[in-house]
Structures are given as structure tokens and as C-alpha cells.
Design an enzyme around this catalytic site. Sequence first.
Site, PDB file in Angstrom:
ATOM      1  N   SER A 142     -11.161  -2.103  10.838  1.00  0.00           N
ATOM      2  CA  SER A 142     -11.393  -0.644  10.736  1.00  0.00           C
ATOM      3  C   SER A 142     -12.881  -0.382  10.946  1.00  0.00           C
ATOM      4  CB  SER A 142     -10.992  -0.177   9.329  1.00  0.00           C
ATOM      5  OG  SER A 142     -11.472   1.121   9.054  1.00  0.00           O
ATOM      6  N   TYR A 155     -11.063  -0.292  -0.205  1.00  0.00           N
ATOM      7  CA  TYR A 155     -10.507  -0.397   1.157  1.00  0.00           C
ATOM      8  C   TYR A 155     -11.566  -0.987   2.097  1.00  0.00           C
ATOM      9  CZ  TYR A 155      -8.530   1.089   5.650  1.00  0.00           C
ATOM     10  OH  TYR A 155      -8.028   1.122   6.939  1.00  0.00           O
ATOM     11  N   LYS A 159     -11.492  -4.490   4.338  1.00  0.00           N
ATOM     12  CA  LYS A 159     -11.624  -4.553   5.803  1.00  0.00           C
ATOM     13  C   LYS A 159     -12.832  -5.412   6.205  1.00  0.00           C
ATOM     14  CE  LYS A 159      -7.916  -2.320   6.897  1.00  0.00           C
ATOM     15  NZ  LYS A 159      -6.801  -2.979   7.604  1.00  0.00           N
TER      16      LYS A 159
HETATM   17  N1  LIG Z   1      -5.035   5.462  10.487  1.00  0.00           N
HETATM   18  C1  LIG Z   1      -6.323   5.181  10.655  1.00  0.00           C
HETATM   19  O1  LIG Z   1      -7.142   6.081  10.903  1.00  0.00           O
HETATM   20  C2  LIG Z   1      -6.824   3.774  10.551  1.00  0.00           C
HETATM   21  C3  LIG Z   1      -5.997   2.703  10.275  1.00  0.00           C
HETATM   22  N2  LIG Z   1      -6.513   1.430  10.221  1.00  0.00           N
HETATM   23  C4  LIG Z   1      -5.695   0.276   9.919  1.00  0.00           C
HETATM   24  O2  LIG Z   1      -4.645   0.174  10.884  1.00  0.00           O
HETATM   25  C5  LIG Z   1      -3.473  -0.364  10.270  1.00  0.00           C
HETATM   26  C6  LIG Z   1      -2.304   0.582  10.494  1.00  0.00           C
HETATM   27  O3  LIG Z   1      -2.655   1.851   9.939  1.00  0.00           O
HETATM   28  P1  LIG Z   1      -1.699   3.138  10.024  1.00  0.00           P
HETATM   29  O4  LIG Z   1      -0.686   2.958  11.059  1.00  0.00           O
HETATM   30  O5  LIG Z   1      -2.594   4.298  10.061  1.00  0.00           O
HETATM   31  O6  LIG Z   1      -1.005   3.063   8.585  1.00  0.00           O
HETATM   32  P2  LIG Z   1       0.360   3.769   8.095  1.00  0.00           P
HETATM   33  O7  LIG Z   1       0.282   3.792   6.613  1.00  0.00           O
HETATM   34  O8  LIG Z   1       0.536   5.055   8.822  1.00  0.00           O
HETATM   35  O9  LIG Z   1       1.481   2.744   8.552  1.00  0.00           O
HETATM   36  C7  LIG Z   1       1.459   1.428   8.011  1.00  0.00           C
HETATM   37  C8  LIG Z   1       2.789   0.741   8.178  1.00  0.00           C
HETATM   38  O10 LIG Z   1       2.691  -0.497   7.458  1.00  0.00           O
HETATM   39  C9  LIG Z   1       3.819  -0.623   6.591  1.00  0.00           C
HETATM   40  N3  LIG Z   1       3.436  -1.400   5.400  1.00  0.00           N
HETATM   41  C10 LIG Z   1       2.712  -0.969   4.349  1.00  0.00           C
HETATM   42  N4  LIG Z   1       2.596  -1.942   3.428  1.00  0.00           N
HETATM   43  C11 LIG Z   1       3.269  -3.010   3.915  1.00  0.00           C
HETATM   44  C12 LIG Z   1       3.512  -4.316   3.418  1.00  0.00           C
HETATM   45  N5  LIG Z   1       3.062  -4.708   2.212  1.00  0.00           N
HETATM   46  N6  LIG Z   1       4.229  -5.165   4.183  1.00  0.00           N
HETATM   47  C13 LIG Z   1       4.708  -4.776   5.392  1.00  0.00           C
HETATM   48  N7  LIG Z   1       4.521  -3.542   5.903  1.00  0.00           N
HETATM   49  C14 LIG Z   1       3.800  -2.675   5.171  1.00  0.00           C
HETATM   50  C15 LIG Z   1       4.224   0.799   6.254  1.00  0.00           C
HETATM   51  O11 LIG Z   1       5.582   0.866   5.831  1.00  0.00           O
HETATM   52  C16 LIG Z   1       3.959   1.529   7.572  1.00  0.00           C
HETATM   53  O12 LIG Z   1       5.069   1.470   8.431  1.00  0.00           O
HETATM   54  C17 LIG Z   1      -3.829  -0.586   8.799  1.00  0.00           C
HETATM   55  O13 LIG Z   1      -4.217  -1.922   8.593  1.00  0.00           O
HETATM   56  C18 LIG Z   1      -5.002   0.344   8.576  1.00  0.00           C
HETATM   57  O14 LIG Z   1      -5.829  -0.080   7.529  1.00  0.00           O
HETATM   58  C19 LIG Z   1      -7.841   1.194  10.444  1.00  0.00           C
HETATM   59  C20 LIG Z   1      -8.681   2.215  10.720  1.00  0.00           C
HETATM   60  C21 LIG Z   1      -8.252   3.593  10.793  1.00  0.00           C
HETATM   61  C1  LIG Z   2     -11.098   5.904   6.912  1.00  0.00           C
HETATM   62  C2  LIG Z   2     -10.902   4.740   7.705  1.00  0.00           C
HETATM   63  O1  LIG Z   2     -11.811   4.357   8.338  1.00  0.00           O
HETATM   64  C3  LIG Z   2      -9.701   4.038   7.715  1.00  0.00           C
HETATM   65  C4  LIG Z   2      -8.470   4.672   7.256  1.00  0.00           C
HETATM   66  O2  LIG Z   2      -9.683   2.910   8.107  1.00  0.00           O
END
Ligand SMILES: NC(=O)C1=CN([C@@H]2O[C@H](COP(=O)(O)OP(=O)(O)OC[C@H]3O[C@@H](n4cnc5c(N)ncnc54)[C@H](O)[C@@H]3O)[C@@H](O)[C@H]2O)C=CC1
Ligand SMILES: CC(=O)C(C)=O
Length: 259
Positions: A142, A155, A159
Site C-alpha cells: 500500500s 495498518y 504494510k
Molecule cells: N482499497 C484501497 O484503497 C487499498 C487497498 N490496499 C490493499 O489491497 C488489498 C485489497 O484491498 P480491497 O480490495 O480494497 O479490500 P476489500 O476489503 O474491498 O476486499 C478484500 C477481500 O478480502 C477478503 N478477506 C478479508 N479477510 C480475509 C481473510 N482473513 N482471508 C481471506 N480473505 C479475506 C474479503 O472478504 C474481501 O473479499 C488489501 O490487502 C488492502 O490492504 C492497499 C492500498 C489501498
Molecule cells: C489508506 C490506504 O492507503 C490504504 C487503504 O491502503
Amino acid sequence: MSERVAVITGSGAGLGKGIAQRLAKDGFKIVISDIHEDTAENTAKELQDEGYEATYFVGDVSKREDQFDLVAHAVDAYGRLDVFINNAGVEGIKPLAQVDEETFDKMVAINVKGVLWGIQAATEQMKKQNKDRIYKVINACSIAGHESYDLLGIYSMTKHAVRSLTQSAAKEYAEAGITVNAYCPGVAGTEMWDRIDAEMAKYNGNAPGETFEQFSSSILMGRSQEPEDVAGLVSYLASEDSDYMTGQAILIDGGMVMR
Ligand SMILES: NC(=O)C1=CN([C@@H]2O[C@H](COP(=O)(O)OP(=O)(O)OC[C@H]3O[C@@H](n4cnc5c(N)ncnc54)[C@H](O)[C@@H]3O)[C@@H](O)[C@H]2O)C=CC1
Ligand SMILES: CC(=O)C(C)=O
């Protein structure tokens, strides 16, 4: 080129789903994995309906056994593993003074241990294969893995740990023909950001959507990101074009954090 198989954790929704859709278009057989069966099944079905090969597995990345079972599922289904994407992650919004042990442990269990168990499970399988190509482990980091944010302290810590694990794993597994890299998104309007926006409002008094807008307003490219933006980078990291790259945590944030 012979068939390639990619596993993506947390790919029932959000960025992981976008990555799965892109890698399916790139020609990978896809293993969707998520803690939620309904979204995992739906995403796999959507891919199958579009003519792609996809299967799904329900597991919790924080459980080491589940990560090994996930890899076994991929091998049972498609006979090999070429790319393993540690995408699943969770957010946690609290001032440091209010962080309790349960929140801390949950964040570390999913965001850090989950990535480590994924690296262990994937590389164990990859090492057994015949080295016909460079295999790839790709981790979700991230902007918060390069820059630490208030209210996102734990968080951000997790990361930073993902970036560190990416570097150590790159060093340990290069000899086995496995690269390890990470993608670092910025602000994407997934369900994760819906929750961040709602939780941050409790501390900063913002109206719904305002925190998301504030973060997005600093993006040079003038918009928040879409799963496709992130998937484009992951497609490259999963491809032969990135065979000479390892140990990197690449920012894909529209121009927010520059390193
Ligand atoms: N949305 C954003 O702006 C950003 C996201 N990220 C990272 O990208 C990745 C994906 O993020 P998003 O799609 O936004 O998150 P989200 O919360 O929208 O989707 C995450 C998915 O992972 C699944 N999940 C959660 N805990 C789990 C577990 N213990 N085991 C298996 N599956 C699990 C959820 O059910 C969901 O389908 C994460 O690692 C997040 O930290 C990084 C930077 C920014
Ligand atoms: C705020 C941010 O940078 C996330 C969700 O990775």
C-alpha cells in the site's frame, strides 16, 4: 507457452476480483480464494460464464493450514502453481492510544501472518515444479507501506511489514527461480475504503464521503483508482516481462507517494 495457474487471495471482491479478471484475460487459469464463500463462488462463476477457467476455495489467510490447503486445491484443480497473489488484507482505524490487543492481533494475523503463510505455501509447491519458467509471489502492500498515516497506524505498520517480507523473501527464493514483488495501491473506492471513510468520520467529524474525497484530492492523476489500474501492474508482475524484477514494492497510486 504452456498453461499458467494463478491463485489470488481475497479475490471475491474489490481489488482482488479486478486482478482475477485481468489475469483470466491474460490467459491464466484462476483460483479465487476468499473468506466469504458467496463472493468467492460468484466471482468464479462470473469468470466461468465468460469462458475462462476458474475455481474457488474458501479460506482464512490468517490460518496457515488454509493457505497450504489453498495451494493443494490449485494443484488438484490445475496441476501446478505459477503465480500466488497475497491480496487479502484488512484495515483498522484507531488512534494509537486506543489500539487494543484484539485489533492489533487481528491486523497482524491477516495482513502479516497471512502473507507469510502464503509465501511459505506457494514457494513449497513452486520448488517442487520443474523450473520451466520464473514463478511469482506477489503481495498487496500500500502507500501505507511507504508512508505511515495517522488513524491507520497499525495498518501502516502491517504494510511496512509486507514490504519487508517481500524483500526478505526475494532474497531467500531467487535461487529457486521465484521472484517476490509487491503492488502498493493508493486510494481505491472498494468496500475497504467505504469502511475507512465511515470509521475515520468518528474521529475527524467529516461527512460521509468527505475523508475519501480529501485523500483523493491529493492524487496527481485527478481521480481515485479503479481495480483495473492496480490489475494492470499485477498483470505485468505476473508476466514474463517482469522476470528480472524482484524484491520491489511498486507504488500504483496515481501520484500520491513518490519513492
Ligand atoms: N482499497 C484501497 O484503497 C487499498 C487497498 N490496499 C490493499 O489491497 C488489498 C485489497 O484491498 P480491497 O480490495 O480494497 O479490500 P476489500 O476489503 O474491498 O476486499 C478484500 C477481500 O478480502 C477478503 N478477506 C478479508 N479477510 C480475509 C481473510 N482473513 N482471508 C481471506 N480473505 C479475506 C474479503 O472478504 C474481501 O473479499 C488489501 O490487502 C488492502 O490492504 C492497499 C492500498 C489501498
Ligand atoms: C489508506 C490506504 O492507503 C490504504 C487503504 O491502503
